[in-house]
Design a protein around this motif. Structure first.
Motif, PDB file in Angstrom:
ATOM      1  N   THR A   1      56.871  55.802  48.417  1.00 57.85           N
ATOM      2  CA  THR A   1      57.978  56.739  48.324  1.00 57.85           C
ATOM      3  C   THR A   1      57.766  57.837  49.349  1.00 57.85           C
ATOM      4  N   SER A   2      58.770  58.107  50.106  1.00 55.17           N
ATOM      5  CA  SER A   2      58.653  59.166  51.111  1.00 55.17           C
ATOM      6  C   SER A   2      58.987  60.506  50.486  1.00 55.17           C
ATOM      7  N   VAL A   3      58.580  61.572  51.157  1.00 53.97           N
ATOM      8  CA  VAL A   3      58.930  62.913  50.696  1.00 53.97           C
ATOM      9  C   VAL A   3      60.447  63.062  50.695  1.00 53.97           C
ATOM     10  N   GLN A   4      61.109  62.488  51.672  1.00 56.78           N
ATOM     11  CA  GLN A   4      62.571  62.574  51.714  1.00 56.78           C
ATOM     12  C   GLN A   4      63.193  61.865  50.512  1.00 56.78           C
ATOM     13  N   ASP A   5      62.631  60.722  50.111  1.00 56.55           N
ATOM     14  CA  ASP A   5      63.114  60.036  48.907  1.00 56.55           C
ATOM     15  C   ASP A   5      63.005  60.964  47.692  1.00 56.55           C
ATOM     16  N   LEU A   6      61.886  61.658  47.580  1.00 56.07           N
ATOM     17  CA  LEU A   6      61.681  62.576  46.457  1.00 56.07           C
ATOM     18  C   LEU A   6      62.664  63.744  46.504  1.00 56.07           C
ATOM     19  N   VAL A   7      62.832  64.327  47.677  1.00 63.09           N
ATOM     20  CA  VAL A   7      63.766  65.441  47.846  1.00 63.09           C
ATOM     21  C   VAL A   7      65.178  65.010  47.451  1.00 63.09           C
ATOM     22  N   ASP A   8      65.580  63.839  47.900  1.00 69.81           N
ATOM     23  CA  ASP A   8      66.921  63.332  47.587  1.00 69.81           C
ATOM     24  C   ASP A   8      67.074  63.054  46.092  1.00 69.81           C
ATOM     25  N   ALA A   9      66.079  62.406  45.492  1.00 65.54           N
ATOM     26  CA  ALA A   9      66.170  62.036  44.073  1.00 65.54           C
ATOM     27  C   ALA A   9      66.103  63.256  43.162  1.00 65.54           C
ATOM     28  N   LEU A  10      65.301  64.240  43.539  1.00 66.35           N
ATOM     29  CA  LEU A  10      65.132  65.423  42.687  1.00 66.35           C
ATOM     30  C   LEU A  10      66.198  66.482  42.930  1.00 66.35           C
ATOM     31  N   GLY A  11      66.879  66.394  44.047  1.00 68.25           N
ATOM     32  CA  GLY A  11      67.907  67.386  44.359  1.00 68.25           C
ATOM     33  C   GLY A  11      67.316  68.743  44.706  1.00 68.25           C
ATOM     34  N   VAL A  12      66.135  68.747  45.270  1.00 63.36           N
ATOM     35  CA  VAL A  12      65.492  70.000  45.688  1.00 63.36           C
ATOM     36  C   VAL A  12      65.311  69.961  47.202  1.00 63.36           C
ATOM     37  N   ASN A  13      65.012  71.109  47.761  1.00 66.56           N
ATOM     38  CA  ASN A  13      64.746  71.069  49.197  1.00 66.56           C
ATOM     39  C   ASN A  13      63.258  70.857  49.436  1.00 66.56           C
ATOM     40  N   ARG A  14      62.942  70.403  50.603  1.00 65.84           N
ATOM     41  CA  ARG A  14      61.575  70.046  50.975  1.00 65.84           C
ATOM     42  C   ARG A  14      60.619  71.233  50.791  1.00 65.84           C
ATOM     43  N   ALA A  15      61.053  72.433  51.166  1.00 67.32           N
ATOM     44  CA  ALA A  15      60.187  73.617  51.045  1.00 67.32           C
ATOM     45  C   ALA A  15      59.838  73.896  49.588  1.00 67.32           C
ATOM     46  N   SER A  16      60.799  73.720  48.690  1.00 67.22           N
ATOM     47  CA  SER A  16      60.529  73.935  47.257  1.00 67.22           C
ATOM     48  C   SER A  16      59.520  72.931  46.734  1.00 67.22           C
ATOM     49  N   LEU A  17      59.661  71.699  47.154  1.00 63.59           N
ATOM     50  CA  LEU A  17      58.734  70.647  46.726  1.00 63.59           C
ATOM     51  C   LEU A  17      57.311  70.981  47.177  1.00 63.59           C
ATOM     52  N   TYR A  18      57.179  71.345  48.443  1.00 64.10           N
ATOM     53  CA  TYR A  18      55.854  71.684  48.968  1.00 64.10           C
ATOM     54  C   TYR A  18      55.311  72.962  48.331  1.00 64.10           C
ATOM     55  N   ALA A  19      56.178  73.941  48.078  1.00 66.47           N
ATOM     56  CA  ALA A  19      55.730  75.200  47.473  1.00 66.47           C
ATOM     57  C   ALA A  19      55.244  74.980  46.048  1.00 66.47           C
ATOM     58  N   THR A  20      55.881  74.060  45.336  1.00 61.28           N
ATOM     59  CA  THR A  20      55.521  73.803  43.948  1.00 61.28           C
ATOM     60  C   THR A  20      54.292  72.918  43.836  1.00 61.28           C
ATOM     61  N   PHE A  21      54.215  71.872  44.641  1.00 64.16           N
ATOM     62  CA  PHE A  21      53.161  70.864  44.461  1.00 64.16           C
ATOM     63  C   PHE A  21      52.166  70.780  45.615  1.00 64.16           C
ATOM     64  N   GLY A  22      52.445  71.408  46.727  1.00 63.58           N
ATOM     65  CA  GLY A  22      51.518  71.341  47.850  1.00 63.58           C
ATOM     66  C   GLY A  22      51.783  70.147  48.736  1.00 63.58           C
ATOM     67  N   ASP A  23      51.584  68.959  48.212  1.00 62.75           N
ATOM     68  CA  ASP A  23      51.856  67.748  48.977  1.00 62.75           C
ATOM     69  C   ASP A  23      52.171  66.615  48.013  1.00 62.75           C
ATOM     70  N   LYS A  24      52.446  65.459  48.588  1.00 61.96           N
ATOM     71  CA  LYS A  24      52.842  64.306  47.776  1.00 61.96           C
ATOM     72  C   LYS A  24      51.728  63.873  46.820  1.00 61.96           C
ATOM     73  N   ALA A  25      50.484  63.942  47.263  1.00 66.91           N
ATOM     74  CA  ALA A  25      49.358  63.555  46.405  1.00 66.91           C
ATOM     75  C   ALA A  25      49.237  64.504  45.208  1.00 66.91           C
ATOM     76  N   GLN A  26      49.455  65.785  45.434  1.00 67.55           N
ATOM     77  CA  GLN A  26      49.381  66.740  44.324  1.00 67.55           C
ATOM     78  C   GLN A  26      50.543  66.533  43.348  1.00 67.55           C
ATOM     79  N   LEU A  27      51.699  66.188  43.865  1.00 70.02           N
ATOM     80  CA  LEU A  27      52.832  65.860  43.000  1.00 70.02           C
ATOM     81  C   LEU A  27      52.503  64.638  42.150  1.00 70.02           C
TER      82      LEU A  27
END
Length: 166
Positions: free
Chosen positions: A1-27
């Motif tokens: 799963t790409s970060v873009q897939d996650l951003v699209d599925a969650l309806g959040v922006n990339r910066a919010s995802l990184y700010a909340t979880f750090g990176d894909k592994a931390q998510l």
């Protein structure tokens, strides 16, 4: 799963995802922790004292089959899916999954040991591993679409191992 897939599925922006979880592994680590808490509650209830021996194993199989076959829910087991298909996952994530699998085997062993007839056997840890493997196999079969009744029948065959002379 790409970060873009996650951003699209969650309806959040990339910066919010990184700010909340750090990176894909931390998510993914957070996902594993949440899943682990949910599964742990079900497993702990099924294997909790005073349940012991075959009674506890049957309760555990029922709980696993229920989780793995919920209509509209995810089929199978995230831990087993991770172990079997995420060979490139970071080592801390693989260690987390292995620890969860080991913990379920430990709880199975404790439940088996509460039955005095089984506790006297030399192979209680091996039995616990056998039932863990059977449970994980049932989760894989559920993911493949095997019907609940068939999973229950397979689980009952496994429990009969406890009725055999040791």
């Amino acid at each position: 799963t790409s970060v873009q897939d996650l951003v699209d599925a969650l309806g959040v922006n990339r910066a919010s995802l990184y700010a909340t979880f750090g990176d894909k592994a931390q998510l993914f680590s957070a996902v594993l922790e949440r899943y682990g808490r949910q599964v742990d509650g079900v497993i702990s209830d099924a294997l909790a004292p005073p349940a012991s021996g075959a009674e506890a194993i049957r309760a555990w199989f029922r709980a696993l089959i229920e989780m793995a076959t919920q209509p509209g829910g995810p089929r199978g087991c995230l831990f087993i899916g991770t172990v079997s298909s995420c060979a490139t996952a970071p080592e801390p994530l693989r260690e987390k999954v292995v620890a969860a699998v080991r913990a379920s085997t430990d709880r199975l062993q404790q439940a088996l040991e509460r039955d005095p007839r089984i506790a006297r056997r030399e192979n209680v840890r091996t039995l616990a591993r056998f039932f863990a493997a059977e449970g994980h196999g049932l989760a894989v079969l559920a993911r493949a679409g095997v019907r609940r009744q068939e999973l229950e029948a397979a689980a009952e065959v496994a429990v009969r191992v406890l009725e055999r002379p040791h």
